[in-house]
Write a protein that holds these residues in place. Structure first.
Motif, PDB file in Angstrom:
ATOM      1  N   LEU A  77     -55.557  -2.804 -23.370  1.00 56.35           N
ATOM      2  CA  LEU A  77     -56.112  -3.957 -23.531  1.00 56.35           C
ATOM      3  C   LEU A  77     -55.285  -5.284 -22.698  1.00 56.35           C
ATOM      4  N   LEU A  78     -54.412  -5.576 -21.369  1.00 58.35           N
ATOM      5  CA  LEU A  78     -54.044  -6.687 -21.371  1.00 58.35           C
ATOM      6  C   LEU A  78     -54.585  -7.540 -20.586  1.00 58.35           C
ATOM      7  N   PRO A  79     -54.419  -8.625 -20.733  1.00 56.25           N
ATOM      8  CA  PRO A  79     -55.797  -9.613 -20.551  1.00 56.25           C
ATOM      9  C   PRO A  79     -55.967  -9.003 -18.447  1.00 56.25           C
ATOM     10  N   GLN A  80     -56.647  -9.976 -18.428  1.00 55.70           N
ATOM     11  CA  GLN A  80     -57.203  -9.520 -16.983  1.00 55.70           C
ATOM     12  C   GLN A  80     -56.511 -10.188 -15.943  1.00 55.70           C
ATOM     13  N   ASN A  81     -56.196 -11.899 -16.655  1.00 54.37           N
ATOM     14  CA  ASN A  81     -55.991 -12.128 -15.021  1.00 54.37           C
ATOM     15  C   ASN A  81     -54.267 -11.804 -14.973  1.00 54.37           C
ATOM     16  N   VAL A  82     -53.593 -10.516 -15.958  1.00 51.52           N
ATOM     17  CA  VAL A  82     -51.829 -10.064 -15.568  1.00 51.52           C
ATOM     18  C   VAL A  82     -52.095  -9.708 -14.653  1.00 51.52           C
ATOM     19  N   GLY A  83     -52.774  -8.240 -14.383  1.00 50.54           N
ATOM     20  CA  GLY A  83     -52.625  -7.503 -13.228  1.00 50.54           C
ATOM     21  C   GLY A  83     -53.063  -8.023 -12.072  1.00 50.54           C
ATOM     22  N   ARG A  84     -53.741  -9.438 -12.143  1.00 54.09           N
ATOM     23  CA  ARG A  84     -53.860 -10.284 -10.444  1.00 54.09           C
ATOM     24  C   ARG A  84     -52.335 -10.808 -10.242  1.00 54.09           C
ATOM     25  N   MET A  85     -51.586 -10.955 -11.514  1.00 55.70           N
ATOM     26  CA  MET A  85     -50.098 -12.246 -11.255  1.00 55.70           C
ATOM     27  C   MET A  85     -48.669 -11.682 -10.232  1.00 55.70           C
ATOM     28  N   GLN A  86     -48.622 -11.559  -9.405  1.00 57.34           N
ATOM     29  CA  GLN A  86     -47.878 -11.451  -7.633  1.00 57.34           C
ATOM     30  C   GLN A  86     -46.047 -11.111  -8.399  1.00 57.34           C
ATOM     31  N   VAL A  87     -45.771  -9.787  -8.442  1.00 58.44           N
ATOM     32  CA  VAL A  87     -44.416  -9.747  -8.669  1.00 58.44           C
ATOM     33  C   VAL A  87     -43.700  -9.641  -7.632  1.00 58.44           C
ATOM     34  N   LEU A  88     -42.623 -10.874  -7.393  1.00 54.44           N
ATOM     35  CA  LEU A  88     -42.016 -10.975  -5.912  1.00 54.44           C
ATOM     36  C   LEU A  88     -40.463 -10.415  -6.054  1.00 54.44           C
ATOM     37  N   MET A  89     -39.864 -10.399  -5.304  1.00 54.25           N
ATOM     38  CA  MET A  89     -38.553 -10.063  -5.179  1.00 54.25           C
ATOM     39  C   MET A  89     -38.090 -11.504  -4.016  1.00 54.25           C
ATOM     40  N   GLY A  90     -37.402 -12.330  -5.534  1.00 56.58           N
ATOM     41  CA  GLY A  90     -37.409 -13.278  -5.664  1.00 56.58           C
ATOM     42  C   GLY A  90     -35.737 -13.918  -4.396  1.00 56.58           C
ATOM     43  N   GLY A  91     -35.254 -12.885  -4.100  1.00 57.03           N
ATOM     44  CA  GLY A  91     -34.096 -13.164  -3.906  1.00 57.03           C
ATOM     45  C   GLY A  91     -32.889 -12.536  -4.210  1.00 57.03           C
ATOM     46  N   PRO A  92     -31.511 -12.193  -3.754  1.00 54.07           N
ATOM     47  CA  PRO A  92     -30.423 -11.059  -3.794  1.00 54.07           C
ATOM     48  C   PRO A  92     -29.703 -11.715  -5.283  1.00 54.07           C
ATOM     49  N   VAL A  93     -30.055 -12.756  -5.465  1.00 51.87           N
ATOM     50  CA  VAL A  93     -29.161 -12.996  -6.789  1.00 51.87           C
ATOM     51  C   VAL A  93     -29.592 -12.339  -8.024  1.00 51.87           C
ATOM     52  N   GLU A  94     -28.916 -11.731  -8.797  1.00 52.66           N
ATOM     53  CA  GLU A  94     -29.334 -10.969 -10.323  1.00 52.66           C
ATOM     54  C   GLU A  94     -30.259 -10.462 -10.409  1.00 52.66           C
TER      55      GLU A  94
END
Length: 203
Positions: A77-94
């Motif tokens: 049921l999640l909005p369609q655009n949620v599946g297109r949002m990118q998940v990144l490894m933003g850096g080595p901290v936290e």
């Protein structure tokens, strides 16, 4: 001073809202060919989000379920655009903490950092709940972790030719493929990626 409260004095000295682009000779393998969006920069240091390291086998819907923001049965049921949002490894901290870079059409008082007119940073779970309900920002990427520099460290690395920098824009941050951002950023600086590689080989 908090890294998320950069001084506005002598703002031209700071790189908030700019891209850092790693030079071919970057010695730190964690940042080889990295494109980093600088979220905060002051005399106390800097923090930014790596834009071209996709998280492997993790999607935004996956994370919303893992964080128990959405029950598994309601994932569809999640909005369609949620599946297109990118998940990144933003850096080595936290690296276990999420940082959402998003368009300026969404703001949480005391929690959202306005970086420039079109890009904000929010690092609270409230924005993920809003995204799951379809009430979040129009554009967003989620980064796990961030890149950080102590006072004077980033300036030293730039002087040592570790980084190039250029203005960022929302199109590159939110819409470009992560795999293409390095060459796109170089071209915006006016550098041909092929020529840069050749020069690096003869350094």
């Amino acid at each position: 001073m908090s890294l998320l409260s950069p001084s506005t004095d002598m703002k031209s000295r700071y790189l908030d809202g700019q891209l850092l682009v790693a030079m071919p000779g970057m010695m730190d393998e964690r940042f080889a060919r990295a494109v980093i969006y600088i979220c905060a920069h002051s005399d106390d240091g800097a923090m930014g989000i790596v834009l071209n390291r996709p998280a492997q086998n993790v999607s935004m819907p996956d994370l919303l379920v893992q964080l128990e923001i959405v029950p598994e049965l309601e994932r569809i049921l999640l909005p369609q655009n949620v599946g297109r949002m990118q998940v990144l490894m933003g850096g080595p901290v936290e690296t276990s903490r999420g940082f959402v870079l998003h368009s300026a059409d969404y703001h949480i008082a005391q929690s959202t950092l306005l970086i420039d007119e079109s890009v904000c940073l929010t690092a609270t779970v409230d924005i993920l709940r809003a995204i799951a309900k379809g009430e979040g920002p129009e554009n967003a990427i989620l980064a796990l972790g961030y890149a950080g520099w102590e006072a004077g460290q980033l300036e030293t690395e730039i002087q040592a030719n570790g980084w190039l920098n250029c203005p960022a824009d929302a199109e590159l941050i939110f819409n470009a493929s992560a795999e293409l951002r390095y060459e796109m950023a170089l071209r915006r600086i006016g550098v041909d990626p092929a020529m840069l590689s050749i020069q690096a080989g003869h350094a």
